[in-house]
Design a protein around this motif. Structure first.
Motif, PDB file in Angstrom:
ATOM      1  N   ALA A 115       0.854  -1.190   0.000  1.00  0.00           N
ATOM      2  CA  ALA A 115       0.000   0.000   0.000  1.00  0.00           C
ATOM      3  C   ALA A 115       0.887   1.236   0.000  1.00  0.00           C
ATOM      4  CB  ALA A 115      -0.911   0.000   1.218  1.00  0.00           C
ATOM      5  N   VAL A 116       0.596   2.172  -0.899  1.00  0.00           N
ATOM      6  CA  VAL A 116       1.361   3.419  -0.909  1.00  0.00           C
ATOM      7  C   VAL A 116       1.109   4.139   0.411  1.00  0.00           C
ATOM      8  CG1 VAL A 116       1.389   3.587  -3.423  1.00  0.00           C
ATOM      9  CG2 VAL A 116      -0.429   4.725  -2.138  1.00  0.00           C
ATOM     10  N   ASP A 121       5.824  16.323  -2.989  1.00  0.00           N
ATOM     11  CA  ASP A 121       6.535  16.853  -4.157  1.00  0.00           C
ATOM     12  C   ASP A 121       5.999  16.306  -5.480  1.00  0.00           C
ATOM     13  OD1 ASP A 121       8.234  18.325  -2.430  1.00  0.00           O
ATOM     14  OD2 ASP A 121       9.519  16.562  -2.164  1.00  0.00           O
ATOM     15  N   GLY A 122       4.684  16.153  -5.580  1.00  0.00           N
ATOM     16  CA  GLY A 122       4.064  15.717  -6.823  1.00  0.00           C
ATOM     17  C   GLY A 122       4.146  14.234  -7.121  1.00  0.00           C
ATOM     18  N   VAL A 123       4.566  13.425  -6.128  1.00  0.00           N
ATOM     19  CA  VAL A 123       4.627  11.979  -6.337  1.00  0.00           C
ATOM     20  C   VAL A 123       3.958  11.219  -5.197  1.00  0.00           C
ATOM     21  CG1 VAL A 123       6.709  12.003  -7.784  1.00  0.00           C
ATOM     22  CG2 VAL A 123       6.937  11.771  -5.318  1.00  0.00           C
ATOM     23  N   ILE A 124       3.429  10.055  -5.566  1.00  0.00           N
ATOM     24  CA  ILE A 124       2.844   9.112  -4.617  1.00  0.00           C
ATOM     25  C   ILE A 124       3.951   8.106  -4.323  1.00  0.00           C
ATOM     26  CG2 ILE A 124       1.038   7.381  -4.288  1.00  0.00           C
ATOM     27  CD1 ILE A 124      -0.449   8.906  -6.671  1.00  0.00           C
ATOM     28  N   HIS A 129       9.731  -0.277  -1.415  1.00  0.00           N
ATOM     29  CA  HIS A 129      10.958  -0.203  -2.208  1.00  0.00           C
ATOM     30  C   HIS A 129      11.160   1.177  -2.809  1.00  0.00           C
ATOM     31  CE1 HIS A 129       9.966  -4.558  -2.108  1.00  0.00           C
ATOM     32  NE2 HIS A 129      11.219  -4.584  -1.704  1.00  0.00           N
ATOM     33  N   LYS A 130      10.382   2.142  -2.305  1.00  0.00           N
ATOM     34  CA  LYS A 130      10.522   3.562  -2.680  1.00  0.00           C
ATOM     35  C   LYS A 130      10.164   3.881  -4.127  1.00  0.00           C
ATOM     36  CE  LYS A 130      11.926   4.212   1.493  1.00  0.00           C
ATOM     37  NZ  LYS A 130      10.867   4.001   2.431  1.00  0.00           N
ATOM     38  N   SER A 131       9.276   3.102  -4.740  1.00  0.00           N
ATOM     39  CA  SER A 131       8.773   3.472  -6.065  1.00  0.00           C
ATOM     40  C   SER A 131       7.993   4.765  -5.916  1.00  0.00           C
ATOM     41  CB  SER A 131       7.845   2.388  -6.625  1.00  0.00           C
ATOM     42  OG  SER A 131       8.575   1.241  -6.982  1.00  0.00           O
ATOM     43  N   GLU A 132       8.007   5.592  -6.963  1.00  0.00           N
ATOM     44  CA  GLU A 132       7.285   6.865  -6.962  1.00  0.00           C
ATOM     45  C   GLU A 132       6.431   6.956  -8.220  1.00  0.00           C
ATOM     46  OE1 GLU A 132      10.175  10.008  -6.561  1.00  0.00           O
ATOM     47  OE2 GLU A 132      10.722   9.388  -4.536  1.00  0.00           O
ATOM     48  N   PHE A 133       5.221   7.504  -8.050  1.00  0.00           N
ATOM     49  CA  PHE A 133       4.246   7.619  -9.128  1.00  0.00           C
ATOM     50  C   PHE A 133       3.749   9.062  -9.221  1.00  0.00           C
ATOM     51  CE2 PHE A 133       4.114   3.428  -7.225  1.00  0.00           C
ATOM     52  CZ  PHE A 133       4.186   2.575  -8.320  1.00  0.00           C
ATOM     53  N   SER A 134       3.497   9.517 -10.433  1.00  0.00           N
ATOM     54  CA  SER A 134       3.022  10.884 -10.668  1.00  0.00           C
ATOM     55  C   SER A 134       1.611  11.085 -10.125  1.00  0.00           C
ATOM     56  CB  SER A 134       3.025  11.161 -12.174  1.00  0.00           C
ATOM     57  OG  SER A 134       2.322  12.348 -12.458  1.00  0.00           O
ATOM     58  N   VAL A 135       1.371  12.228  -9.474  1.00  0.00           N
ATOM     59  CA  VAL A 135       0.021  12.558  -9.008  1.00  0.00           C
ATOM     60  C   VAL A 135      -0.879  12.924 -10.184  1.00  0.00           C
ATOM     61  CG1 VAL A 135       0.747  13.304  -6.700  1.00  0.00           C
ATOM     62  CG2 VAL A 135       0.530  14.994  -8.528  1.00  0.00           C
TER      63      VAL A 135
END
Length: 164
Positions: A115-116, A121-124, A129-135
């Protein structure tokens, strides 16, 4: 009647037992840590644009659901511009990438299903594992995830955001 002597079945060698247990343990570990990146899902590149649909006149009932269906998640004022809010119970993230534009995505990371946990800073951000997704569109900004967060359907009616 003649009886033949019984011969005990030899026990497996210790090395055979250790190898079998090791292989079974490895299979369990690989299954638990396996990535589901190969599973099919939507690209997450589309979401609600903030315009209302057929439920424009939906009203809220006492149990948190809208009269037209779905669950009322929040008021538009609850979702910060350039950020968002995670709704753990519903497994969804609602973002407001630009003023008056609301998007929704699955809150389940496409890397290994964690679960995120945050939006900054505009990322989820996924805590595992520190993946980042665009809002803005749920696309991957930083791996190890390789697939975007799937889009979820929301309806914005007045100042209410409804899931479904």
């Amino acid at each position: 009647m003649t009886s033949e002597p019984l011969h005990p079945v030899p026990a497996p060698a210790r090395r055979t037992v250790v190898a079998a247990v090791g292989a079974a343990g490895l299979a369990v570990a690989l299954t638990a840590c396996g990535s589901d990146d190969d599973a099919s899902s939507s690209s997450g590149s589309s979401g609600s644009s903030g315009s209302s649909d057929a439920r424009a006149g939906a009203t809220t009932t006492g149990d948190g659901s809208a009269a037209g269906g779905g669950t009322v998640l929040a008021k538009t004022a609850d979702i910060p511009e350039g950020g968002g809010k995670i709704f753990k119970d519903q497994g969804v993230v609602v973002t407001q990438p630009a003023a008056g534009t609301f998007k929704a995505f699955s809150a389940k990371c496409t890397h290994q299903g964690c679960a995120v946990s945050g939006i900054a800073d505009g990322v989820i951000v996924c805590p595992c594992h520190k993946s980042e997704f665009s809002v803005a569109d749920g696309s991957v900004k930083k791996g190890p995830a390789t697939r975007a967060l799937p889009a979820e359907q929301i309806t914005v009616s007045g100042d209410s955001i409804t899931l479904g």
